[in-house]
Design an enzyme around this catalytic site. Structure first.
Site, PDB file in Angstrom:
ATOM      1  CB  VAL A 282       4.030   1.425  -6.063  1.00 32.65           C
ATOM      2  CG1 VAL A 282       5.541   1.602  -6.081  1.00 32.65           C
ATOM      3  CG2 VAL A 282       3.364   2.654  -5.436  1.00 32.65           C
TER       4      VAL A 282
ATOM      5  N   GLY B 246       0.503  -4.199  -7.726  1.00 34.06           N
ATOM      6  CA  GLY B 246      -0.109  -2.965  -7.230  1.00 34.06           C
ATOM      7  C   GLY B 246       0.177  -1.762  -8.110  1.00 34.06           C
TER       8      GLY B 246
ATOM      9  CG  HIS C 292       0.977  13.541  -3.504  1.00 32.71           C
ATOM     10  ND1 HIS C 292      -0.174  12.903  -3.867  1.00 32.71           N
ATOM     11  CD2 HIS C 292       1.533  12.785  -2.511  1.00 32.71           C
ATOM     12  CE1 HIS C 292      -0.318  11.799  -3.132  1.00 32.71           C
ATOM     13  NE2 HIS C 292       0.706  11.706  -2.307  1.00 32.71           N
TER      14      HIS C 292
ATOM     15  NE  ARG D  49       8.727   5.853   4.194  1.00 35.83           N
ATOM     16  CZ  ARG D  49       7.441   6.037   3.944  1.00 35.83           C
ATOM     17  NH1 ARG D  49       6.677   6.687   4.820  1.00 35.83           N
ATOM     18  NH2 ARG D  49       6.919   5.614   2.825  1.00 35.83           N
TER      19      ARG D  49
ATOM     20  CB  SER E 190      -1.859   7.625  -6.942  1.00 36.98           C
ATOM     21  OG  SER E 190      -1.319   8.887  -6.619  1.00 36.98           O
TER      22      SER E 190
ATOM     23  CB  CYS F  41       4.626   9.975  -1.890  1.00 41.72           C
ATOM     24  SG  CYS F  41       3.131   9.835  -0.905  1.00 41.72           S
TER      25      CYS F  41
ATOM     26  NE  ARG G 119      -5.373  10.187   0.714  1.00 41.71           N
ATOM     27  CZ  ARG G 119      -4.200   9.685   0.396  1.00 41.71           C
ATOM     28  NH1 ARG G 119      -3.562  10.104  -0.690  1.00 41.71           N
ATOM     29  NH2 ARG G 119      -3.649   8.764   1.126  1.00 41.71           N
TER      30      ARG G 119
ATOM     31  CE  LYS H   9       3.633   7.449   7.552  1.00 47.53           C
ATOM     32  NZ  LYS H   9       2.790   6.763   6.563  1.00 47.53           N
TER      33      LYS H   9
HETATM   34  P1  A2P Z   1      -2.262  -8.471  -4.670  1.00 44.39           P
HETATM   35  O1  A2P Z   1      -2.520  -7.748  -5.955  1.00 44.39           O
HETATM   36  O2  A2P Z   1      -2.045  -9.941  -4.883  1.00 44.39           O
HETATM   37  O3  A2P Z   1      -3.247  -8.141  -3.587  1.00 44.39           O
HETATM   38  P2  A2P Z   1      -1.585  -1.251  -3.980  1.00 44.39           P
HETATM   39  O4  A2P Z   1      -0.562  -0.384  -3.300  1.00 44.39           O
HETATM   40  O5  A2P Z   1      -1.916  -0.788  -5.353  1.00 44.39           O
HETATM   41  O6  A2P Z   1      -2.779  -1.489  -3.126  1.00 44.39           O
HETATM   42  O7  A2P Z   1      -0.870  -2.707  -4.165  1.00 44.39           O
HETATM   43  C1  A2P Z   1      -0.486  -3.495  -3.074  1.00 44.39           C
HETATM   44  C2  A2P Z   1       0.456  -4.609  -3.546  1.00 44.39           C
HETATM   45  O8  A2P Z   1       0.845  -5.375  -2.394  1.00 44.39           O
HETATM   46  C3  A2P Z   1      -0.191  -5.594  -4.502  1.00 44.39           C
HETATM   47  O9  A2P Z   1       0.774  -6.078  -5.399  1.00 44.39           O
HETATM   48  C4  A2P Z   1      -0.668  -6.685  -3.564  1.00 44.39           C
HETATM   49  O10 A2P Z   1      -0.805  -7.950  -4.163  1.00 44.39           O
HETATM   50  C5  A2P Z   1       0.480  -6.725  -2.591  1.00 44.39           C
HETATM   51  N1  A2P Z   1       0.040  -7.356  -1.339  1.00 44.39           N
HETATM   52  C6  A2P Z   1      -0.958  -6.964  -0.515  1.00 44.39           C
HETATM   53  N2  A2P Z   1      -1.096  -7.824   0.520  1.00 44.39           N
HETATM   54  C7  A2P Z   1      -0.171  -8.786   0.344  1.00 44.39           C
HETATM   55  C8  A2P Z   1       0.190  -9.992   1.067  1.00 44.39           C
HETATM   56  N3  A2P Z   1      -0.425 -10.353   2.189  1.00 44.39           N
HETATM   57  N4  A2P Z   1       1.213 -10.749   0.575  1.00 44.39           N
HETATM   58  C9  A2P Z   1       1.842 -10.388  -0.562  1.00 44.39           C
HETATM   59  N5  A2P Z   1       1.558  -9.277  -1.285  1.00 44.39           N
HETATM   60  C10 A2P Z   1       0.558  -8.497  -0.854  1.00 44.39           C
END
Ligand code: A2P
Length: 344
Positions: free
Chosen positions: A18, A16, A245, A103, A162, A132, A238, A216
């Protein structure tokens, strides 16, 4: 790190927005890693990500992912944290969690390392990374608490795409292209047109009229500062900015307000803050200038003419770095330096 210990680190959500930043920050700060495990959903299993010039294969996040892991950095969303953090703790890892899942749970510390590092020592396996907007606000507000007790904060945010992850940033870019091409706009992540617009933060609106992001900021501030009395009222918005931010903050002191000079000095001396307050050039903190920076920029430092006990300022901080990945890695750094017993 002051000794030669190395740690097994797992990143849940490595693919993702982050997650990508976790990889950069860990390499840049030379976090002492023995083994690194990159975890994401089944969709990403088998993909290759680079860390410190070397390829790593992404594995599916499961309950069995955490054997021999010392530190698990979670940024895969709240439901993944709720589902897998306990498994990580049971396997003996300490979890630094970026979601909102833990949190406000009194068992789990909520930490900005420049503000309340000592709380890390109270962890029972999970340490929560704040929201954040809360982190970026406190980087500007906390140094001022040394100058006098703060009674109330009025904050308005200008939040980047983001905060909704890689998909949120993609949506802003895509909509901008569509808008310029006079096409209809694709809405997947955000409920409203984002390009050439702004809207009230897309978190659910609660019964009292505040949205969850605003709540939050209010609740997390009290927990991090250990101050149940401090008043915070927030309006979260937003804006069509990609990754940093900004926040306009009005700070009311209980007693006489400190001088602007004392405030500037306190901010300039605070680790993680840079003062950007050039009145002559009308040049103040901006999201594009703070993007990719570890520090938060603070400026527009001025007396509130409507309240002799209050001052105004403006802060900008990289949402993905200080607002997320950097803060979590800093927590892990304090953890291994101060609170992780040496292994036998
Ligand atoms: P994936 O890329 O395989 O979907 P962002 O905050 O940029 O949306 O990223 C979310 C992160 O969380 C990504 O790495 C995503 O993996 C991961 N993620 C989302 N859903 C799941 C899940 N069900 N199991 C494991 N990782 C997940």
């Amino acid at each position: 790190v002051s000794n030669s210990r190395h740690f097994n680190v797992a990143i849940a959500g490595a693919t993702g927005a982050v997650g990508a930043e976790f990889l950069k920050v860990l390499a840049d700060r030379k976090f002492p890693i023995a083994n690194l495990k990159l975890l994401a959903s089944a969709r990403s299993a088998g993909k290759t990500l680079m860390f410190d010039g070397k390829p790593y294969t992404v594995e599916e996040l499961t309950e069995h992912s955490f054997q021999d892991v010392d530190i698990a950095l979670f940024s895969a969303g709240g439901s993944q944290s709720k589902k897998y953090a306990d498994a990580a703790v049971r396997a003996g890892a300490v979890v630094v969690d970026n979601s909102s899942a833990f949190r406000m749970d009194p068992r789990h510390p909520l930490v900005v390392p420049e503000v309340n590092p000592e709380d890390i020592g109270t962890h029972q396996g999970i340490i929560a990374n704040p929201n954040c907007s809360t982190i970026i606000m406190l980087m500007a507000v906390y140094p001022l608490t040394k100058l006098g007790r703060i009674k109330r904060i009025v904050v308005s945010t200008y939040q980047a795409a983001s905060g909704a992850g890689a998909a949120g940033m993609d949506e802003l870019v895509e909509q901008t292209r569509e808008y310029l091409a006079e096409k209809s706009l694709t809405k997947k992540v955000f409920p409203h047109q984002y390009a050439f617009n702004l809207f009230s933060h897309n978190s659910p609106v609660t019964e009292n009229g505040y949205n969850e992001e605003e709540m939050k900021m209010m609740k997390e501030t009290r927990k991090i500062l250990h101050d149940d009395q401090i008043g915070v009222t927030a309006t979260c918005v937003r804006v069509p900015v990609l990754r940093a931010h900004s926040e306009a903050i009005n700070i009311e002191f209980e007693g006489a307000r400190p001088s602007l000079e004392a405030i500037r000095d306190a901010l300039a001396a605070f680790p993680g803050v840079q003062v950007r307050d050039d009145r002559a050039a009308n040049h103040f903190p901006m999201p594009i200038e703070v993007s990719d920076n570890y520090d938060c920029f603070v400026g527009r430092i001025r007396n509130d003419l409507s309240n002799e006990r209050a001052v105004d300022l403006f802060v900008a901080g990289d949402q993905v770095l200080k607002g997320a990945a950097l803060n979590a890695v800093q927590i892990a750094e304090v953890l291994i330096e101060k609170f992780m017993p040496a292994k036998k």
